[in-house]
Design an enzyme around this catalytic site. Structure first.
Site, PDB file in Angstrom:
ATOM      1  CG  LEU A   1     -18.988  -0.439   3.774  1.00  0.00           C
ATOM      2  CD1 LEU A   1     -18.634   0.962   4.258  1.00  0.00           C
ATOM      3  CD2 LEU A   1     -20.309  -0.888   4.370  1.00  0.00           C
ATOM      4  N   GLY A   2     -18.823  -2.756  -0.565  1.00  0.00           N
ATOM      5  CA  GLY A   2     -18.916  -2.807  -2.008  1.00  0.00           C
ATOM      6  C   GLY A   2     -17.674  -2.362  -2.741  1.00  0.00           C
ATOM      7  N   GLY A   3     -16.723  -1.737  -2.047  1.00  0.00           N
ATOM      8  CA  GLY A   3     -15.479  -1.333  -2.689  1.00  0.00           C
ATOM      9  C   GLY A   3     -15.679  -0.169  -3.634  1.00  0.00           C
ATOM     10  CG  PHE A   4     -12.789   0.485  -6.463  1.00  0.00           C
ATOM     11  CD1 PHE A   4     -12.183   1.609  -5.939  1.00  0.00           C
ATOM     12  CD2 PHE A   4     -12.076  -0.692  -6.509  1.00  0.00           C
ATOM     13  CE1 PHE A   4     -10.879   1.560  -5.470  1.00  0.00           C
ATOM     14  CE2 PHE A   4     -10.775  -0.761  -6.047  1.00  0.00           C
ATOM     15  CZ  PHE A   4     -10.171   0.375  -5.522  1.00  0.00           C
ATOM     16  CB  THR A   5     -19.287  -0.991  -7.562  1.00  0.00           C
ATOM     17  OG1 THR A   5     -18.388  -0.940  -8.670  1.00  0.00           O
ATOM     18  CG2 THR A   5     -20.704  -0.797  -8.062  1.00  0.00           C
ATOM     19  N   PRO A   6     -20.030   1.059  -4.585  1.00  0.00           N
ATOM     20  CG  PRO A   6     -19.868   3.191  -3.642  1.00  0.00           C
ATOM     21  CD  PRO A   6     -19.662   2.443  -4.934  1.00  0.00           C
TER      22      PRO A   6
ATOM     23  CG  PHE B   1     -13.801  -4.390  -2.038  1.00  0.00           C
ATOM     24  CD1 PHE B   1     -12.996  -3.345  -1.619  1.00  0.00           C
ATOM     25  CD2 PHE B   1     -13.538  -4.958  -3.276  1.00  0.00           C
ATOM     26  CE1 PHE B   1     -11.963  -2.864  -2.408  1.00  0.00           C
ATOM     27  CE2 PHE B   1     -12.512  -4.487  -4.073  1.00  0.00           C
ATOM     28  CZ  PHE B   1     -11.719  -3.437  -3.637  1.00  0.00           C
TER      29      PHE B   1
ATOM     30  CE1 TYR C   1      -3.134  -2.917   0.283  1.00  0.00           C
ATOM     31  CE2 TYR C   1      -3.456  -2.435   2.596  1.00  0.00           C
ATOM     32  CZ  TYR C   1      -3.751  -3.188   1.491  1.00  0.00           C
ATOM     33  OH  TYR C   1      -4.663  -4.211   1.585  1.00  0.00           O
TER      34      TYR C   1
END
Length: 299
Positions: free
Chosen positions: A217-222, A215, A66
């Site tokens: 909470l859905g990651g890059f697609t909430p 993810f 990271y």
């Protein structure tokens, strides 16, 4: 450390001989955009880490990839020397390229270098938990993990690693890892709409092994769902609070590591995850996963 002003939801779980709070913190978002480079607000990033520790979080998830190295260096600056109760979980098996990609790095020499890089950047003599990251950016991929996992076992025997886990793994790879050495956790993508690991979670709970969803909470697609929004409205809460609370109530072996670069958002996540959900709410939320398996995560 100050006295926690919020009660962490979910209680605790034991990773091997390490007791951690089920509500933890994922440090990935402390790096710059697309997890590359330093944060725009370094002091703000340090404040989030200190706030998490002050609120009683004892499980921090990170990786030397990271940034690269950025989140580990921030953790060390903010929290070293570490309290005895604080446990840092890291992962190896991938690196970063100049384009921000995540090329695999699972050869024995790659893994040895990554372990030593994590030790140096975190300022530790031994790493509490190391997850072997498998698959690729598209998700888990089939194939044997024997060679890289056995390399980590050797490093564990040398005293550089206390406990092992796997990340982005198929169920077959989880079983293969268990046949080689004990594992204390599995870290895979999982949330209300992405429920492919339901059976694995239940099996791991029986085995006393933690499951750590990334993810959540859905990651890059909430996550977006009319059912989720309706439960949130009834509960006078945000959809994300409901999603976190559902995960903690889904199974006692689920550990949360939601990430944020904001102290206010950190507190919101903690408060939201403690939301009590009724049997009616839980039944309605279960339907999201069943529907998503046919339609995808959006309604």
């Amino acid at each position: 450390m100050s006295t926690p002003s919020l009660s962490l939801p979910g209680g605790t779980w034991t990773l091997g001989d390490l007791t951690v709070t089920r509500f933890g913190y994922g440090a990935m978002q402390l790096a710059g955009p697309w997890v590359m480079g330093p944060p725009a607000d370094r002091e703000g990033a340090l404040a989030v880490l200190r706030e998490a520790a002050d609120l009683g979080v004892t499980h921090i998830d990170t990786s030397d990839a990271y940034g690269p190295r950025i989140t580990n260096e921030l953790i060390r600056e903010a929290l070293h020397p570490y309290p005895e109760s604080l446990h840092i979980v890291t992962k190896v098996g991938a690196t970063r390229d100049a384009q921000g990609g995540w090329p695999t790095a699972r050869r024995p020499e790659d893994l040895r270098r990554q372990i030593h890089d994590n030790l140096t950047s975190l300022g530790l003599d031994a790493l509490d938990v190391v997850n072997l990251r498998l698959g690729n950016a598209e998700g888990p991929q089939p194939g044997s993990l024997a060679e890289p996992f056995e390399t980590l076992v050797e490093l564990q025997q040398q005293g550089l690693i206390r406990h092992l886990g796997v990340s982005n793994a198929t169920e077959e790879q989880v079983r293969e890892a268990q046949s080689i050495a004990p594992i204390v956790c599995v870290q895979n993508m999982y949330n209300l709409a992405h429920r492919h690991d339901d059976k694995l979670i239940d099996r791991l709970a029986t085995d006393g092994i933690a499951y750590v969803p990334y993810f959540p909470l859905g990651g890059f697609t909430p996550l977006q769902s009319s059912v989720l929004s309706a439960v949130a409205a009834r509960s006078k809460a945000t959809p994300m609070s409901v999603a976190l609370a559902w995960l903690l109530q889904r199974s006692p072996n689920i550990l949360l590591i939601p990430g944020t670069s904001s102290t206010a958002h950190l507190r919101e996540n903690i408060a939201g995850a403690g939301l009590p959900l009724s049997d009616e709410d839980l039944t309605a939320l279960e339907d999201i996963g069943h529907s998503a398996s046919q339609r995808g995560p959006r309604e």
